[in-house]
Structures are given as structure tokens and as C-alpha cells.
Motif scaffolding. Structure first.
Motif, PDB file in Angstrom:
ATOM      1  N   GLN A 123      -5.111  -3.246 -11.687  1.00 41.27           N
ATOM      2  CA  GLN A 123      -4.218  -4.376 -11.468  1.00 41.27           C
ATOM      3  C   GLN A 123      -4.522  -5.491 -12.465  1.00 41.27           C
ATOM      4  N   ALA A 125      -8.246   0.505  -8.309  1.00 41.82           N
ATOM      5  CA  ALA A 125      -6.959  -0.176  -8.186  1.00 41.82           C
ATOM      6  C   ALA A 125      -7.067  -1.627  -8.645  1.00 41.82           C
ATOM      7  N   ALA A 126      -8.140  -2.295  -8.250  1.00 40.75           N
ATOM      8  CA  ALA A 126      -8.319  -3.694  -8.621  1.00 40.75           C
ATOM      9  C   ALA A 126      -8.417  -3.835 -10.135  1.00 40.75           C
ATOM     10  N   ARG A 183       0.824  -1.195   0.000  1.00 42.08           N
ATOM     11  CA  ARG A 183       0.000   0.000   0.000  1.00 42.08           C
ATOM     12  C   ARG A 183       0.866   1.255   0.000  1.00 42.08           C
ATOM     13  N   SER A 185     -13.079  -1.366  -6.737  1.00 39.16           N
ATOM     14  CA  SER A 185     -12.052  -0.333  -6.709  1.00 39.16           C
ATOM     15  C   SER A 185     -11.322  -0.160  -8.034  1.00 39.16           C
ATOM     16  N   SER A 203      -6.388  -8.961  -4.317  1.00 38.08           N
ATOM     17  CA  SER A 203      -6.829  -8.765  -2.946  1.00 38.08           C
ATOM     18  C   SER A 203      -7.406  -7.390  -2.685  1.00 38.08           C
ATOM     19  N   LEU A 204      -7.864  -6.724  -3.733  1.00 40.17           N
ATOM     20  CA  LEU A 204      -8.446  -5.394  -3.577  1.00 40.17           C
ATOM     21  C   LEU A 204      -9.941  -5.492  -3.834  1.00 40.17           C
TER      22      LEU A 204
END
Length: 121
Positions: free
Chosen positions: A90, A86-87, A60, A84, A79-80
Motif C-alpha cells: 500500500q 499488504a501494508a 478487505r 504485513s 491501517s494494516l
DNA sequence: TCCTTGACTCAGA
DNA sequence: CTCTGAGCCAAGG
């Protein structure tokens, strides 16, 4: 959560290892924690439990030059939060690198998982 | 000051 | 295979 005695130092170890993950490969938080030496002031048993979470915390706070997207959980999933940004980012990055996702959104460690060469040069 | 919340993993149902 | 609960410590509101 629960930072190791030398959080900054530990984070750098994590980042250093993550930076070594080849393109198109992934590692789990647990694998990373396991691959790193047990921090001073922490016993192996506690580290086994706390390590993965420390790694997550390191992710993080990771610098921009760290390929954090190559780090997923032991289930082979991101694992997000699914919603989100971010997910999504990713997943996109991994796809870009050739990492394939299951129909359930899981990555096969047997195909894309990477194990560090014990100790690099 | 007290309570909630964490980029996790494992074992059991 | 999926879902739940426990383990452990610190920082922010």
C-alpha cells in the motif's frame, strides 16, 4: 464485524466511492462512511460508529479493480500491520502515485485528502 | 457451545 | 504528539 443489513449493497457503495478517488489522493474509512448514505435499518448514531468498520470490511473484500490503497485511517496512516506485505504494498503504491508520507509514516490529508463532490453527476 | 477477533474513530491523560 | 479504553455484531475454531 457487524455487517449492515444489506452488506453486499453497502460494499458496492463503498467500492463505487473508492473507485472515484483520484490518483494521488487518499480518503479515510470514516470519510467514506460519512460520505455514504446511512443504510436502511441503521440509525445515524450507530452508523457513525459502525460505518468506518464496515468500510474496512468492504476493503478487505474489495474486487481487484478497487484502489483500496487510497483508503487509510483518520490518523493519515496505513491501517494494516506494519510488517504485513499488504501494508508495504500500500505504501509503495501511494508513493508511486505521488502521495508523500510523513517521517512518522503519515499522510497529510490537507495535501492529499480528497472530498467527494457531494454527489457526482 | 463459548471465546477471540476484527483495513476504525473519538475523547481524555 | 502518543497511548488507552469504549462502542458495537457476526463468523470461525
Amino acid at each position: 464485524m457487524w455487517s449492515p443489513p444489506d452488506q453486499s449493497g453497502y460494499f458496492e457503495q463503498v467500492w463505487t466511492l473508492v473507485r472515484q478517488i483520484p490518483v494521488g489522493c487518499v480518503m479515510s474509512y470514516g470519510q467514506i462512511a460519512q460520505a455514504l448514505p446511512v443504510p436502511d435499518g441503521s440509525n445515524p448514531e450507530s452508523y457513525r460508529r459502525l460505518g468506518p468498520r464496515w468500510v474496512g470490511r468492504a476493503m478487505r473484500h474489495c474486487p481487484d479493480d478497487v484502489p483500496w490503497w487510497r483508503v487509510i485511517n483518520s490518523q493519515g496512516k496505513i491501517s494494516l500491520p506494519v510488517d504485513s506485505t499488504a501494508a508495504t504494498r500500500q505504501r509503495e503504491r501511494l508513493l508511486q502515485e505521488g502521495v508523500q508520507f510523513d517521517e512518522r509514516g503519515r499522510v497529510d490529508f490537507k495535501q492529499f485528502g480528497w472530498i467527494p463532490e457531494s454527489s457526482e453527476t
